[in-house]
Write an enzyme that holds these catalytic residues in place. Structure first.
Site, PDB file in Angstrom:
ATOM      1  N   HIS A 118      -0.654  -4.420   1.669  1.00 26.74           N
ATOM      2  CA  HIS A 118      -0.017  -3.729   0.550  1.00 26.74           C
ATOM      3  C   HIS A 118      -0.480  -2.279   0.521  1.00 26.74           C
ATOM      4  O   HIS A 118      -1.622  -1.974   0.887  1.00 26.74           O
ATOM      5  CB  HIS A 118      -0.322  -4.429  -0.778  1.00 26.74           C
ATOM      6  CG  HIS A 118      -1.782  -4.471  -1.150  1.00 26.74           C
ATOM      7  ND1 HIS A 118      -2.348  -3.562  -1.998  1.00 26.74           N
ATOM      8  CD2 HIS A 118      -2.778  -5.309  -0.776  1.00 26.74           C
ATOM      9  CE1 HIS A 118      -3.638  -3.848  -2.134  1.00 26.74           C
ATOM     10  NE2 HIS A 118      -3.932  -4.897  -1.400  1.00 26.74           N
ATOM     11  N   HIS A 120       0.915   1.953  -1.120  1.00 24.43           N
ATOM     12  CA  HIS A 120       1.956   2.807  -1.699  1.00 24.43           C
ATOM     13  C   HIS A 120       2.563   3.688  -0.612  1.00 24.43           C
ATOM     14  O   HIS A 120       2.289   4.882  -0.536  1.00 24.43           O
ATOM     15  CB  HIS A 120       1.355   3.708  -2.780  1.00 24.43           C
ATOM     16  CG  HIS A 120       0.937   2.962  -4.012  1.00 24.43           C
ATOM     17  ND1 HIS A 120       1.796   2.148  -4.727  1.00 24.43           N
ATOM     18  CD2 HIS A 120      -0.243   2.905  -4.684  1.00 24.43           C
ATOM     19  CE1 HIS A 120       1.160   1.641  -5.777  1.00 24.43           C
ATOM     20  NE2 HIS A 120      -0.080   2.085  -5.760  1.00 24.43           N
TER      21      HIS A 120
END
Ligand SMILES: *[C@@H]1O[C@H](CO)[C@@H](O)[C@H](O)[C@H]1NC(C)=O
Ligand SMILES: *[C@@H]1O[C@H](CO)[C@@H](O)[C@H](O)[C@H]1NC(C)=O
Ligand SMILES: *[C@@H]1O[C@H](CO)[C@@H](O)[C@H](O)[C@H]1NC(C)=O
Ligand SMILES: *[C@@H]1O[C@H](CO)[C@@H](O)[C@H](O)[C@H]1NC(C)=O
Ligand SMILES: *[C@@H]1O[C@H](CO)[C@@H](O)[C@H](O)[C@H]1NC(C)=O
Length: 328
Positions: A118, A120
């Site tokens: 994960h 951004h």
């Protein structure tokens, strides 16, 4: 004519012989993998339960911390690895050399168990780098809600790390006043985030209001994402994931419903918006395109949900079977 047919047959037999020889070299454990290879299907994919790689390229302020908390709580029990991709300075896009490094690394790093990455970072086309693509998932949120949530988050923090001093701590200006005063922080162009995140690493993706970017974002969502949920239906998103990838998400729905601390993250102090603030945004091209993308994703999520889950959010299970298998 006949000569060509014989030639074709000989070629075919030689090819077969090679495949059989290859078979003998490979150990018993790999037999299932081999059968797909002999059938001419693609080589073992990211979807084999052992190597399954999921990439959640999380959009900021969409409830992603809550969702990732679930993965961290489940990883030991369900035996998978969770890795955070820390893209320095929250840039959301990577340099070309980093893109290549990352794509190569992610598809060759044999962690010997399923993995959940994960970070951004905007959508990345792995095929472009000659790499196998992970399974993408994501969550998006009503665009204005997301922006307002971010605005107050910078001022009041959240209940996840309540004592951390935020960038605009102590600033009491309301979002409505910020819009009314025409402050740069509340410019509708700042809504432009979910479309570029799904659009990817092309320059035009990051031009607020670009219609090509919207089309690209929709195409990527359809072609490259296993599942895109909405923050407003996080529980349903978790349920669909559990039904679809049980070897990672078994027990996720139960855990989510128990709502242990890691799954809740609420921005403190959020005031309802004035009607003129909402009208101001709805009047902007950027809001209109971002909203169109949100609605597009929502329709798809509703559709997937209704085909996958029963009303109580339990799995409908497999609804197809094979028959008329010949020759016997
Ligand atoms: C998993 O990946 C490794 C290296 O990427 C590969 O050697 C192995 O065959 C894969 N296993 C399966 C079951 O696909
Ligand atoms: C990413 O790394 C930077 C630099 O080490 C660090 O300051 C930051 O807290 C990290 N981000 C997260 C979300 O952990
Ligand atoms: C991927 O990156 C990690 C961390 O930098 C490194 O340990 C690993 O060897 C890399 N794997 C490949 C196949 O490049
Ligand atoms: C608080 O934030 C608003 C909106 O960005 C800005 O216009 C204002 O100058 C800030 N106030 C202070 C004291 O920094
Ligand atoms: C909407 O936008 C148009 C053109 O940009 C402008 O003339 C109009 O005043 C705006 N209306 C509102 C309610 O902001």
């Amino acid at each position: 004519m006949a000569k060509y047919r014989v030639l074709a047959l000989v070629t075919y037999l030689m090819d077969l012989e090679k495949k059989i020889a290859f078979t003998k070299d490979i150990s018993q454990q790999d037999s299932s993998r081999l059968s797909t290879e002999i059938n001419g299907a693609s080589p073992p994919s990211r979807f084999s339960s052992q190597n399954l790689t999921l990439f959640y390229n999380r959009v900021p302020k969409t409830g992603s911390t809550s969702f990732v908390g679930l993965a961290y709580d489940l990883c030991s029990k369900n035996k998978f690895k969770v890795l955070h991709v820390n893209v320095s300075k929250n840039a959301h896009t990577m340099s070309l050399s980093d893109q290549l490094r990352f794509a190569r690394n992610l598809s060759h790093w044999d962690l010997k168990q399923p993995s959940f990455y994960h970070g951004h970072v905007a959508y990345l086309d792995f095929a472009k780098f000659g790499s196998l693509s992970p399974l993408f998932i994501n969550l998006i949120r009503q665009p204005l809600d997301r922006m307002v949530s971010y605005y107050y988050f910078l001022r009041y923090g959240d209940d996840f790390r309540p004592h951390l001093i935020r960038k605009k701590q102590g600033n009491k200006t309301s979002f409505d006043d910020c819009v009314k005063d025409g402050q740069a922080e509340c410019d509708p162009n700042n809504l432009w985030l979910q479309v570029p995140f799904f659009c990817g690493h092309h320059a035009d993706c990051w031009t607020p209001g670009n219609t090509w970017a919207l089309e690209q974002a929709k195409n990527n969502l359809v072609k490259s994402y296993l599942l895109v949920g909405v923050t407003e239906q996080m529980e349903e998103f978790v349920a669909v994931l559990e039904a679809t990838i049980p070897n990672l998400f078994k027990g996720a729905l139960k855990l989510y419903r128990q709502g242990s601390k890691s799954h809740l993250r609420k921005t403190n102090r959020k005031l309802p918006l004035k009607a003129e603030t909402i009208a101001h945004f709805r009047n902007s091209t950027v809001w209109q395109l971002e909203n169109e993308f949100y609605e597009f994703a929502l329709r798809q999520f509703e559709y997937v949900k209704s085909r996958t889950l029963k009303p109580d959010l339990s799995d409908k299970g497999q609804q197809f079977f094979y028959e008329k298998i010949r020759p016997k």
